[in-house]
Design a protein around this motif. Structure first.
Motif: not given
Length: 265
Positions: A120-124, A126-127, A214-218, A223-226
């Motif tokens: 769940l994200a409160l802000n966003e 990204t990929v 192509d690439d399958r690693d993202f 939010d703040h966690l990547s």
């Protein structure tokens, strides 16, 4: 009422936390409870509230959030330290209503035996590619929309449109509009490759699928966690059936927050 206070961790925020706990002690029925709070008070900034949201996301139906900013004005942390005594009194007397904001659900499926991850994200969210070119097919519901090439994609909630989405040129959406917005990061547009080149806003009944080419690693952020996710089969974005509740103790319209944050305070 059960409550908890989270702090950014700096001296100013920590001292304010101790002061507010002492003030709550003067009111009967106010219980400090880190496990099952009915209201979560964050002291610091929007980042502190985002962290509190993720800490208590299993209690969203029973919990309201409120933020005090000890730095710059935030969209979630809109009370000031000198107003803390007033805030304590209003909470202790139950003089507030709940305001609900939409959340983003991200589901990641894998090619390996691992079933899926849900966030769940409160802000966003990204990929981005973990290294090579970022190329994904964007499928809206069951219809192929485009093959995106570029640095990455960002899907935001309405309240999150004032964050990373805005820096990418996305629109600002009032949190009462239950939607999600997809914005591009440096898309490749030339004679060979073409993307829509514009933010897309989706209603509640839409799902957006990102399918690797192509690439399958993202590198996927919530939010703040990547986190690096390997061997991804598909990423699905949709508006969650869960919501975050904020304790509204006074009127502070969304567009006023936008004005005060980006135009003048």
């Amino acid at each position: 009422m059960k409550y908890v206070i989270t702090s950014k961790g700096d001296e100013k925020s920590n001292l304010l936390k101790l002061s507010m706990i002492a003030e709550f002690g003067a009111y009967e029925g106010m219980i400090y409870d880190e496990a099952e709070p009915e209201i979560v008070i964050s002291i610091g900034g929007d980042g502190t509230l985002l962290a509190a949201f993720h800490e208590y996301q299993d209690r969203l139906a029973e919990t309201a959030f409120v933020g005090i900013h000890t730095g710059h004005l935030g969209f979630y942390a809109d009370w000031r330290p000198h107003e803390a005594e007033q805030l304590v009194a209003k909470i202790a007397k139950g003089k507030f209503e709940w305001v609900s904001y939409p959340l983003l659900k991200t589901t990641i499926y894998y090619n390996t035996g691992k079933k899926k991850d849900e966030y769940l994200a409160l802000n966003e969210s990204t990929v981005k590619s973990s290294g090579g070119p970022f190329v994904v097919d964007v499928v809206i519901n069951s219809t192929q929309f485009e093959r995106f090439r570029g640095d990455g994609l960002c899907m935001s909630t309405p309240s999150g449109t004032t964050a990373y989405n805005k820096s990418l040129g996305g629109a600002l959406i009032h949190p009462s509009v239950k939607s999600m917005q997809l914005t591009e990061m440096a898309s490749i547009n030339n004679r060979v490759y073409r993307t829509i080149g514009s933010p897309l806003i989706f209603p509640t009944h839409h799902r957006v699928h990102l399918k690797p080419v192509d690439d399958r690693d993202f590198q996927i952020s919530i939010d703040h966690l990547s986190i690096l996710h390997r061997d991804v089969h598909e990423i699905i974005y949709e508006i969650s059936d869960k919501e975050i509740h904020f304790a509204r103790l006074r009127s502070f319209p969304f567009w006023r927050r936008v004005h005060d944050s980006f135009i003048e305070d």
